[in-house]
Design a protein around this motif. Structure first.
Motif, PDB file in Angstrom:
ATOM      1  N   LEU A 194      78.267   8.457  62.853  1.00  0.00           N
ATOM      2  CA  LEU A 194      77.619   9.275  63.868  1.00  0.00           C
ATOM      3  C   LEU A 194      76.317   9.860  63.357  1.00  0.00           C
ATOM      4  N   VAL A 195      75.439  10.179  64.323  1.00  0.00           N
ATOM      5  CA  VAL A 195      74.201  10.902  64.024  1.00  0.00           C
ATOM      6  C   VAL A 195      74.272  12.198  64.809  1.00  0.00           C
ATOM      7  N   GLY A 196      74.264  13.325  64.115  1.00  0.00           N
ATOM      8  CA  GLY A 196      74.350  14.610  64.798  1.00  0.00           C
ATOM      9  C   GLY A 196      73.183  15.490  64.423  1.00  0.00           C
ATOM     10  N   GLY A 197      73.024  16.593  65.140  1.00  0.00           N
ATOM     11  CA  GLY A 197      71.940  17.523  64.823  1.00  0.00           C
ATOM     12  C   GLY A 197      72.500  18.906  64.563  1.00  0.00           C
ATOM     13  N   SER A 198      71.666  19.768  64.001  1.00  0.00           N
ATOM     14  CA  SER A 198      72.052  21.161  63.811  1.00  0.00           C
ATOM     15  C   SER A 198      70.797  21.996  63.676  1.00  0.00           C
ATOM     16  N   GLY A 199      70.817  23.211  64.241  1.00  0.00           N
ATOM     17  CA  GLY A 199      69.643  24.078  64.192  1.00  0.00           C
ATOM     18  C   GLY A 199      70.021  25.492  63.789  1.00  0.00           C
ATOM     19  N   ILE A 200      69.533  25.956  62.690  1.00  0.00           N
ATOM     20  CA  ILE A 200      69.860  27.261  62.081  1.00  0.00           C
ATOM     21  C   ILE A 200      71.355  27.578  62.198  1.00  0.00           C
ATOM     22  N   ARG A 234      72.538  41.921  55.915  1.00  0.00           N
ATOM     23  CA  ARG A 234      72.582  42.711  54.680  1.00  0.00           C
ATOM     24  C   ARG A 234      72.298  41.781  53.511  1.00  0.00           C
ATOM     25  N   ILE A 235      71.392  42.181  52.621  1.00  0.00           N
ATOM     26  CA  ILE A 235      71.130  41.373  51.423  1.00  0.00           C
ATOM     27  C   ILE A 235      71.933  41.973  50.274  1.00  0.00           C
ATOM     28  N   PRO A 236      72.869  41.210  49.707  1.00  0.00           N
ATOM     29  CA  PRO A 236      73.685  41.733  48.599  1.00  0.00           C
ATOM     30  C   PRO A 236      72.800  42.151  47.425  1.00  0.00           C
ATOM     31  N   ASP A 237      73.284  43.157  46.682  1.00  0.00           N
ATOM     32  CA  ASP A 237      72.478  43.720  45.598  1.00  0.00           C
ATOM     33  C   ASP A 237      72.034  42.718  44.559  1.00  0.00           C
ATOM     34  N   ASN A 238      72.915  41.741  44.270  1.00  0.00           N
ATOM     35  CA  ASN A 238      72.552  40.828  43.192  1.00  0.00           C
ATOM     36  C   ASN A 238      71.671  39.659  43.647  1.00  0.00           C
ATOM     37  N   LEU A 239      71.247  39.637  44.889  1.00  0.00           N
ATOM     38  CA  LEU A 239      70.376  38.548  45.350  1.00  0.00           C
ATOM     39  C   LEU A 239      68.932  39.036  45.283  1.00  0.00           C
ATOM     40  N   PRO A 240      68.094  38.365  44.472  1.00  0.00           N
ATOM     41  CA  PRO A 240      66.690  38.790  44.406  1.00  0.00           C
ATOM     42  C   PRO A 240      66.045  38.691  45.787  1.00  0.00           C
ATOM     43  N   LEU A 241      65.282  39.700  46.150  1.00  0.00           N
ATOM     44  CA  LEU A 241      64.713  39.715  47.500  1.00  0.00           C
ATOM     45  C   LEU A 241      63.715  38.589  47.717  1.00  0.00           C
ATOM     46  N   ASP A 242      62.848  38.343  46.740  1.00  0.00           N
ATOM     47  CA  ASP A 242      61.803  37.342  46.962  1.00  0.00           C
ATOM     48  C   ASP A 242      62.392  35.934  47.055  1.00  0.00           C
ATOM     49  N   ALA A 243      63.262  35.598  46.111  1.00  0.00           N
ATOM     50  CA  ALA A 243      63.810  34.241  46.107  1.00  0.00           C
ATOM     51  C   ALA A 243      64.925  34.077  47.130  1.00  0.00           C
ATOM     52  N   GLY A 244      65.400  35.192  47.656  1.00  0.00           N
ATOM     53  CA  GLY A 244      66.449  35.122  48.686  1.00  0.00           C
ATOM     54  C   GLY A 244      65.891  34.998  50.088  1.00  0.00           C
ATOM     55  N   ALA A 245      64.636  35.417  50.277  1.00  0.00           N
ATOM     56  CA  ALA A 245      64.061  35.424  51.631  1.00  0.00           C
ATOM     57  C   ALA A 245      64.169  34.065  52.340  1.00  0.00           C
ATOM     58  N   PRO A 246      63.794  32.948  51.684  1.00  0.00           N
ATOM     59  CA  PRO A 246      63.828  31.663  52.395  1.00  0.00           C
ATOM     60  C   PRO A 246      65.216  31.257  52.877  1.00  0.00           C
ATOM     61  N   LEU A 247      66.255  31.863  52.315  1.00  0.00           N
ATOM     62  CA  LEU A 247      67.598  31.496  52.770  1.00  0.00           C
ATOM     63  C   LEU A 247      67.792  31.854  54.238  1.00  0.00           C
ATOM     64  N   LEU A 248      67.026  32.832  54.713  1.00  0.00           N
ATOM     65  CA  LEU A 248      67.209  33.317  56.091  1.00  0.00           C
ATOM     66  C   LEU A 248      66.879  32.264  57.138  1.00  0.00           C
ATOM     67  N   CYS A 249      66.098  31.252  56.746  1.00  0.00           N
ATOM     68  CA  CYS A 249      65.923  30.120  57.662  1.00  0.00           C
ATOM     69  C   CYS A 249      66.364  28.846  56.971  1.00  0.00           C
ATOM     70  N   ALA A 250      65.731  28.501  55.861  1.00  0.00           N
ATOM     71  CA  ALA A 250      66.072  27.251  55.169  1.00  0.00           C
ATOM     72  C   ALA A 250      67.546  27.224  54.779  1.00  0.00           C
ATOM     73  N   GLY A 251      68.034  28.361  54.265  1.00  0.00           N
ATOM     74  CA  GLY A 251      69.420  28.417  53.809  1.00  0.00           C
ATOM     75  C   GLY A 251      70.403  28.147  54.921  1.00  0.00           C
ATOM     76  N   ILE A 252      70.308  28.890  56.005  1.00  0.00           N
ATOM     77  CA  ILE A 252      71.278  28.731  57.098  1.00  0.00           C
ATOM     78  C   ILE A 252      71.123  27.365  57.764  1.00  0.00           C
TER      79      ILE A 252
END
Lengths: 361, 359
Positions: free
Chosen positions: A297-303, A151-169
């Motif tokens: 330590l050196v660790g990894g993380s993916g999405i 769900r995309i909250p109402d106050n999050l602009p759709l265009d500038a919020g889209a990249p959060l779905l990969c880059a953000g997480i």
């Protein structure tokens, strides 16, 4: 005989696909499945261009099958929901990220870590449960199981919020998992691109002091004045790096090119953590002495899993965090890809699908 | 002009030292400082031979200052105490491990992590606060600030317990810090030498399932039947390694030669941890994809603080854990070092200092 992409499903769809390793995208007619009982169908309005899309269209990871429609930072408005859908209704603003399926029964799925499920299905370039290929968000519609819809909250602009779905997480998850989210901590962000700039914003919102570490001195002003970083280190400047030894609780390393780890380990305090979210193809050299001498330590993380992705989007909405984007029409996409190779973008291209992707038929 | 090792301090001392990078040890007269107000003087009974001693006598890490008297797995008896000493009295059985001093003020010291203090002083081959070099336990006596002296549990055999002061804490500390202590979880131990065999015993005492990972198939019988490991994995057998993919919660990597990490990382489950405690001379190759795809980590650890070392000794005493040792005379040290270079020991040499170190 397998059906062609255009007829394998009942609902016509249109997008842009790459047909070969040149990676060049062009118009492509295909089809989407009918809205199943648990499915959410939405009109795509925007789709972010992730660097992974570039790797995939050129088959740089050796796992691409053509034709491939990339795009896993997809946002839009719901047009239809299946009879069993509980969480969404027509008109809702929604998004889909990197995954559209998982087994739902393994330990990882039960622990909201669908991204680590061995049967996880990627949003594009993968085989869905029905054996057909998944196609991503450089297209006019998406159909997804509601479990994988955000769900995309109402106050999050759709265009500038889209990249959060990969880059953000991708950057939010390790800040939380490796405990680099405590107010007063000092975290470094290596690389100031799609991932890096969002990492700076999230870390600042968590009350963390942020140092950007980059090879490009000309990114300093941006980093400090526009993104809000507290300081900036030019990684090739020996004196600066020396002065910053032992100052960081953690580092989020977004760089996917080969690069030396030793100088980064040196920046960490005792018990510091270097977290890799970029994925260089070849192994990197790991100097062992500094790791031992400082219990580092050196660790990894993916999405991240679906629950955490929703949490991240809600956090971003609350703190007004969006990606810095350059909105482009679909027919600019090949030029955008060329510019992305040269990291010539501040900091994510987002395709204005809703207004510029028109089927030619 | 600097005084000679024999004259720089008031208490005469005798030991064996290496004088050059041949690493050959021979008799060496030197001296120990006066027993200060906070100090304890110890008559050394036993001293374990750690692989670090071998690296140091041959200057393999590049920072040896000759002459070097190695030895940081020391067990002995208190013979003198300074007037402010509270924790020990004459006659007490004590131990000294890898460090003998630190700044006592920094964050690490305040958190009982003296081993990570930037001014930590090693038991040998370091400079003391007074500018003189430290000499280790291949010698008759040692003088140490009481803070860095361990109480040696009465029911722990002194010779077989000596190696715990380095090998023991080296594996115990990361097992605690990285959370490798949940009963039922699966621990891999890579390398079955001085560190590895103690890791197996401590792992079993924590209630873990333990698999030994080794290049030598002939160690299997030992590992399973005598040390109590649950299974044994030959790392050079591709089929066996493939079958073991994604089965381990954690791995302690004790191997000090350069070796590939990728096969070990593949053995880890999601969120798995590979902790390296060996010190190879050159960097290792670290594949990043598996870390990202499995949220795995590779961490390091270096001995432990004094408080934790005491905790480890008490834990081992409670569970009857000691090292498997071969007791040797001081005069046989060079032969022992040669054998150690070939890993020809089950699993630690310990020098019977009190009975064999004669001037």
């Amino acid at each position: 005989m397998a059906k062609s992409p255009e007829v394998e499903h009942p609902n016509k769809a249109f997008g842009w696909a790459a047909r070969d390793t040149s990676g060049l995208l062009s118009p492509f007619n295909f089809s989407r499945r009918a809205t199943g009982e648990k499915d959410v169908t939405f009109k795509v309005l925007y789709c972010g261009i992730c660097h992974s899309d570039l790797h995939m269209v050129k088959n740089e990871w050796g796992m691409s099958t053509y034709p491939i429609i990339p795009g896993h930072e997809i946002v839009g408005v719901v047009t239809e929901v299946g009879s069993g859908v509980q969480k969404f209704k027509v008109g809702d603003k929604v998004g889909v990220g990197c995954m559209v399926g998982a087994c739902h029964s393994c330990d990882n799925c039960t622990n909201h870590l669908e991204n680590y499920c061995p049967k996880m299905i990627l949003t594009y370039g993968a085989k869905y449960y029905d054996g057909t290929t998944t196609y991503g968000g450089y297209s006019d519609t998406m159909v997804s199981d509601e479990h994988f819809v955000i769900r995309i909250p109402d106050n999050l602009p759709l265009d500038a919020g889209a990249p959060l779905l990969c880059a953000g997480i991708t950057v939010y998850s390790p800040l939380r998992f490796y405990g680099l989210d405590k107010p007063g901590m000092h975290v470094g962000v290596v690389g100031l691109g799609g991932l890096g700039h969002v990492a700076v914003k999230f870390a600042k919102a968590m009350g963390v002091k942020v140092t950007v570490i980059s090879t490009s001195p000309n990114k300093k002003k941006e980093a400090l004045e526009h993104l809000g970083a507290d300081s900036f280190l030019v990684s090739k400047d020996q004196d600066q790096m020396q002065a910053a030894q032992g100052t960081l609780d953690g580092i989020i390393d977004t760089v996917s090119a080969q690069h030396p780890l030793m100088p980064l380990l040196g920046l960490l305090k005792t018990q510091g953590k270097l977290v890799m979210v970029g994925a260089p193809e070849k192994p990197l050299e790991l100097p062992v002495f500094p790791l031992l001498m400082g219990r580092k330590l050196v660790g990894g993380s993916g999405i991240g899993g679906m629950k955490e992705t929703q949490e991240m989007i809600d956090f971003a909405a609350k703190h007004n965090i969006t990606s810095d984007i350059e909105v482009i029409p679909i027919d600019y996409v090949n030029t955008a890809m060329e510019r992305l190779v040269k990291a010539d973008v501040r900091y994510r291209f987002v395709i204005d699908i809703g207004n510029t992707l028109k089927s030619s038929s | 002009m600097a005084k000679s090792p024999e004259e720089e301090h008031p208490q005469k001392a005798f030991g064996w030292a290496a004088k050059d990078s041949s690493g050959l040890l021979s008799p060496f007269h030197f001296s120990r400082r006066e027993t200060g107000d906070g100090d304890v003087t110890i008559k050394i009974l036993y001293c374990g031979v750690c692989h670090s001693d071998l690296h140091n006598v041959k200057n393999e890490w590049g920072f040896t200052m000759y002459p070097v008297v190695p030895g940081h797995e020391i067990v002995g008896t208190v013979t003198k105490t300074g007037k402010n000493v509270k924790k020990f009295k004459v006659g007490d059985r004590v131990g000294v491990g890898v460090l003998v001093d630190s700044c006592k003020r920094c964050e690490s010291c305040q958190q009982d992590l003296e081993n990570y203090c930037p001014q930590m002083i090693l038991t040998y081959n370091s400079y003391s606060q007074d500018g003189t070099k430290t000499y280790g336990g291949y010698s008759d006596i040692v003088v140490v600030d009481e803070h860095y002296v361990l109480r040696f549990p009465e029911n722990l055999p002194p010779a077989a317990g000596a190696p715990l002061l380095c090998a023991g804490i080296t594996v115990y500390s990361p097992m605690k810090y990285y959370g490798m202590t949940e009963p039922g979880k699966h621990l891999g131990v890579a390398g079955l030498g001085g560190l590895g065999h103690v890791a197996v015993k401590i792992g079993k005492a924590f209630g873990l399932k333990v698999t030994v990972i080794s290049t030598s198939p002939k160690k299997e019988e030992e590992a399973v039947n005598r040390l109590g490991a649950d299974s044994f994995l030959v790392s050079s057998d591709p089929a066996k390694m493939k079958a073991a993919i994604n089965t381990m919660d954690y791995i302690i990597d004790t191997v000090s030669a350069v070796h590939p990490l990728a096969p070990l990382i593949s053995l880890l489950k999601l969120n798995g941890k590979l902790i390296t405690v060996g010190l190879p001379e050159k960097p290792l190759e670290l594949p990043i994809f598996p870390l990202v795809l499995g949220r795995k980590l590779v961490g390091g650890s270096d001995v432990g603080g004094i408080k934790e070392t005491q905790e480890m000794l008490d834990f081992c005493a409670k569970h009857g854990i000691t090292a498997d040792i071969e007791l040797i005379k001081m005069g046989d040290i060079n032969t022992a070092m040669e054998r150690l270079a070939k890993s020809d020991v089950k699993y630690r040499f310990v020098i019977d200092v009190a009975n064999s170190l004669s001037q």
